[in-house]
Design an enzyme around this catalytic site. Structure first.
Site, PDB file in Angstrom:
ATOM      1  N   HIS A 391       0.842  -1.203   0.000  1.00  0.00           N
ATOM      2  CA  HIS A 391       0.000   0.000   0.000  1.00  0.00           C
ATOM      3  C   HIS A 391       0.873   1.248   0.000  1.00  0.00           C
ATOM      4  CE1 HIS A 391      -3.565  -2.429   1.912  1.00  0.00           C
ATOM      5  NE2 HIS A 391      -3.242  -2.822   0.699  1.00  0.00           N
TER       6      HIS A 391
HETATM    7  C1  LIG Z   1       0.812  -7.452  -4.818  1.00  0.00           C
HETATM    8  C2  LIG Z   1      -0.148  -6.340  -4.454  1.00  0.00           C
HETATM    9  C3  LIG Z   1      -1.269  -6.613  -3.665  1.00  0.00           C
HETATM   10  C4  LIG Z   1      -2.170  -5.582  -3.328  1.00  0.00           C
HETATM   11  N1  LIG Z   1      -3.344  -5.881  -2.693  1.00  0.00           N
HETATM   12  C5  LIG Z   1      -4.308  -4.924  -2.596  1.00  0.00           C
HETATM   13  C6  LIG Z   1      -5.617  -5.232  -2.145  1.00  0.00           C
HETATM   14  O1  LIG Z   1      -5.960  -6.374  -1.870  1.00  0.00           O
HETATM   15  N2  LIG Z   1      -6.527  -4.215  -2.052  1.00  0.00           N
HETATM   16  C7  LIG Z   1      -6.216  -2.925  -2.363  1.00  0.00           C
HETATM   17  O2  LIG Z   1      -7.077  -2.053  -2.222  1.00  0.00           O
HETATM   18  N3  LIG Z   1      -4.981  -2.614  -2.800  1.00  0.00           N
HETATM   19  C8  LIG Z   1      -4.037  -3.573  -2.956  1.00  0.00           C
HETATM   20  N4  LIG Z   1      -2.817  -3.262  -3.465  1.00  0.00           N
HETATM   21  C9  LIG Z   1      -2.510  -1.838  -3.709  1.00  0.00           C
HETATM   22  C10 LIG Z   1      -3.209  -1.267  -4.930  1.00  0.00           C
HETATM   23  O3  LIG Z   1      -3.165  -2.170  -6.011  1.00  0.00           O
HETATM   24  C11 LIG Z   1      -2.502   0.049  -5.251  1.00  0.00           C
HETATM   25  O4  LIG Z   1      -2.642   0.907  -4.136  1.00  0.00           O
HETATM   26  C12 LIG Z   1      -3.084   0.743  -6.452  1.00  0.00           C
HETATM   27  O5  LIG Z   1      -3.016  -0.097  -7.580  1.00  0.00           O
HETATM   28  C13 LIG Z   1      -2.309   2.011  -6.707  1.00  0.00           C
HETATM   29  O6  LIG Z   1      -2.806   2.593  -7.871  1.00  0.00           O
HETATM   30  P1  LIG Z   1      -1.970   3.671  -8.656  1.00  0.00           P
HETATM   31  O7  LIG Z   1      -2.787   4.050  -9.852  1.00  0.00           O
HETATM   32  O8  LIG Z   1      -1.540   4.737  -7.726  1.00  0.00           O
HETATM   33  O9  LIG Z   1      -0.639   2.944  -9.125  1.00  0.00           O
HETATM   34  P2  LIG Z   1      -0.427   1.580  -9.928  1.00  0.00           P
HETATM   35  O10 LIG Z   1      -1.539   0.636  -9.698  1.00  0.00           O
HETATM   36  O11 LIG Z   1       0.959   1.174  -9.628  1.00  0.00           O
HETATM   37  O12 LIG Z   1      -0.547   2.032 -11.448  1.00  0.00           O
HETATM   38  C14 LIG Z   1       0.456   2.729 -12.088  1.00  0.00           C
HETATM   39  C15 LIG Z   1       0.294   2.521 -13.585  1.00  0.00           C
HETATM   40  O13 LIG Z   1       1.208   3.377 -14.253  1.00  0.00           O
HETATM   41  C16 LIG Z   1       1.914   2.636 -15.218  1.00  0.00           C
HETATM   42  N5  LIG Z   1       3.246   3.279 -15.346  1.00  0.00           N
HETATM   43  C17 LIG Z   1       4.180   3.460 -14.396  1.00  0.00           C
HETATM   44  N6  LIG Z   1       5.241   4.100 -14.915  1.00  0.00           N
HETATM   45  C18 LIG Z   1       4.953   4.333 -16.216  1.00  0.00           C
HETATM   46  C19 LIG Z   1       5.654   4.958 -17.290  1.00  0.00           C
HETATM   47  N7  LIG Z   1       6.863   5.490 -17.120  1.00  0.00           N
HETATM   48  N8  LIG Z   1       5.054   5.003 -18.499  1.00  0.00           N
HETATM   49  C20 LIG Z   1       3.811   4.480 -18.701  1.00  0.00           C
HETATM   50  N9  LIG Z   1       3.099   3.887 -17.716  1.00  0.00           N
HETATM   51  C21 LIG Z   1       3.683   3.812 -16.501  1.00  0.00           C
HETATM   52  C22 LIG Z   1       1.980   1.215 -14.688  1.00  0.00           C
HETATM   53  O14 LIG Z   1       2.149   0.313 -15.767  1.00  0.00           O
HETATM   54  C23 LIG Z   1       0.603   1.097 -14.055  1.00  0.00           C
HETATM   55  O15 LIG Z   1      -0.360   0.732 -15.010  1.00  0.00           O
HETATM   56  C24 LIG Z   1      -1.902  -4.255  -3.779  1.00  0.00           C
HETATM   57  C25 LIG Z   1      -0.774  -3.983  -4.573  1.00  0.00           C
HETATM   58  C26 LIG Z   1       0.097  -5.007  -4.918  1.00  0.00           C
HETATM   59  C27 LIG Z   1       1.297  -4.666  -5.791  1.00  0.00           C
END
Ligand SMILES: Cc1cc2nc3c(=O)[nH]c(=O)nc-3n(C[C@H](O)[C@H](O)[C@H](O)COP(=O)(O)OP(=O)(O)OC[C@H]3O[C@@H](n4cnc5c(N)ncnc54)[C@H](O)[C@@H]3O)c2cc1C
Length: 457
Positions: A391
């Site tokens: 997280h």
């Molecule tokens: C193993 C695991 C288990 C988890 N379990 C849970 C759960 O059960 N419940 C829950 O609520 N949360 C859970 N989480 C946390 C949750 O998935 C994250 O908090 C959430 O996905 C964050 O969203 P975000 O959009 O901030 O970032 P991310 O989900 O990391 O998305 C970032 C996106 O940006 C893209 N990206 C990054 N850099 C670049 C670049 N330079 N160029 C183009 N694209 C790029 C990536 O490909 C990705 O698609 C878990 C996470 C993981 C890794």
């Protein structure tokens, strides 16, 4: 009859070596903790554990979000991705154990983040199929959106021509075969802007690679400073997770998962971690606790100028004694649940809690040194066996790097909308609120555009 069978069962040996499962994109283990990031359309929701819970009411208030718009945005997300999980035997036993040891009230099934014990939501439907943030594209008009896959943004470009301050203008991205491309905003439109949603690792990294960040760090990597912003990459936090594995004389289903909330800790069954010990041929359940809103924070630093490389991230788990105190409380709750009558059919009678603690101390869940005292001191146990619950958040926080409209401070036409903007991780788990925030800010942008003077495109 069940308890007779249990008494006859003997526990498996505890000394086997169990190797950690390889996690994709493991980040630099600065804290000695394995971590992972998703590089796929839909981000973490494509590979995460699936828990789905909204942020608590206070979180919405503190974020100064409109309550109505937040509610509308959660519902918009939930129509596509959120479900009630089935309650299987293990999960029912953990729920009953929490109630038995006084984690009350029992709130039943709910998406809300509330005090007590509950069954939370999941992004797996009743057929076990995962739904992800990418499903929200079903709302989009295909005539008005183009999605590029295998496109890694390397840099955001800014223009300063006849402007008082830099304006985001184009992004440079790389395709799967290394070819470089440029995508630019429509020059004649004042409404056009770039929205960065690369997550808590990707967004601060990309801002720095684009010249917004701590000047000395950018200069070390030969990056021209567009805006000096020392707070980019700061305030990185992760919710530390600790667990007990419970070898069981009877099968533990790996069903998609309820979450049980205690006042300070999330206790749940997570098959990702369970696989460490089940790789041994042992059937086991796992109960986890995580620290919400950790006081300890860290930082993100560039290692290279290539966006494909992970930056270095330090979370400083348990640096603040308050976090350690809460971990001990969470572990104590787990121990009480393990000792509850409700969980007894999943226990070997010849394996007391001390045996479970010793087992856990021997599972290589991280790269940290193990102290002999970890078996007798819950403080040391917490420190030595800490894992991530993934997280992680921060790096482009609201009020520091972005303003309340998620606009990057000091430049025009650039917002960050993702988990990097959070001051604390929302709810029992963050993904619901990350998805909600996308809809929320999207609607706010549409409202803003309507307010633009007539004639401005
Ligand atoms: C193993 C695991 C288990 C988890 N379990 C849970 C759960 O059960 N419940 C829950 O609520 N949360 C859970 N989480 C946390 C949750 O998935 C994250 O908090 C959430 O996905 C964050 O969203 P975000 O959009 O901030 O970032 P991310 O989900 O990391 O998305 C970032 C996106 O940006 C893209 N990206 C990054 N850099 C670049 C670049 N330079 N160029 C183009 N694209 C790029 C990536 O490909 C990705 O698609 C878990 C996470 C993981 C890794």
């Amino acid at each position: 009859m069940a308890s007779v069978t249990q008494r006859k069962a003997t526990s498996p040996p505890l000394s086997q070596t169990i190797l950690p499962r390889h996690l994709p994109n493991s980040l630099s283990p600065e804290d000695g903790v394995f971590n992972a990031r998703a590089r796929v359309l839909g981000g973490g929701s494509v590979l995460n554990a699936g828990f789905y819970t909204r942020a608590g009411e206070n979180y919405t208030k503190e974020a100064c979000w409109s309550e109505d718009l937040v509610k509308h945005s959660y519902e918009w997300v939930e129509k596509k991705v959120a479900f009630e999980p089935p309650m299987l035997q293990w999960q029912s036993a953990v729920r009953d154990g929490l109630i038995e040891v006084g984690v009350l009230p029992y709130n039943g099934f709910t998406y809300d983040h509330i005090y007590g014990t509950k069954v939370g939501g999941t992004i797996f439907d009743s057929d076990g199929h995962r739904h992800t943030a990418a499903d929200l594209l079903e709302y989009a008009d295909p005539q008005k959106i183009t999605v590029y896959l295998h496109a890694t943004v390397q840099k955001i470009l800014f223009t300063t021509n006849e402007r008082p301050r830099p304006k985001a203008d184009c992004v440079i991205f790389e395709d799967a075969s290394g070819g470089t491309h440029r995508a630019c905003l429509i020059k004649s439109s004042v409404k056009s802007e770039i929205i960065l949603s690369a997550g808590a690792i990707g967004s601060p990294q990309l801002l720095m690679l684009s010249g917004i960040g701590p000047a000395n760090q950018l200069q070390t990597h030969g990056i021209d400073v567009v805006v000096e912003q020392p707070l980019v990459g700061q305030g990185m936090s992760d919710n530390p997770m600790n667990a007990l594995f419970i070898p069981s004389p009877q099968p533990v289903e790996s069903g998609r998962q309820p979450s049980m909330v205690t006042p300070e800790a999330m206790v749940s069954a997570l098959e990702t971690v369970q696989s460490y010990i089940n790789a041994n041929g042992t059937v086991s359940g796992v109960i986890l606790e995580k620290i919400m809103g950790p006081m300890s924070t860290g930082h993100l630093d560039l290692l290279t100028t290539n966006a494909n490389d992970n930056p270095s991230v330090t979370f400083n788990y348990f640096q603040d004694p308050q976090d350690l105190k809460r971990c001990v409380q969470g572990m104590q709750t787990i121990i009480d649940v393990v000792n509850s009558k409700a969980l007894s059919k999943f226990r070997y009678s010849d394996m007391p809690v001390q045996g479970l603690i010793n087992l856990m101390v021997n599972v290589p869940t991280n790269l940290k040194p193990r102290h002999v005292s970890a078996s007798i001191s819950l403080e040391q146990f917490c420190t030595d066996t800490v894992m991530t619950i993934w997280h992680y958040h921060g790096g482009c926080q609201v009020g520091r790097v972005v303003d309340n409209d998620y606009k990057v401070v000091g430049v025009d036409a650039l917002r960050v909308v993702d988990g990097s903007t959070f001051l604390n991780s929302p709810g029992t788990n963050p993904q619901a609120t990350v998805m909600m925030l996308g809809r929320y800010v999207g609607l706010r942008i549409l409202q803003e555009r309507k307010r633009l003077p007539a004639g401005k495109k």
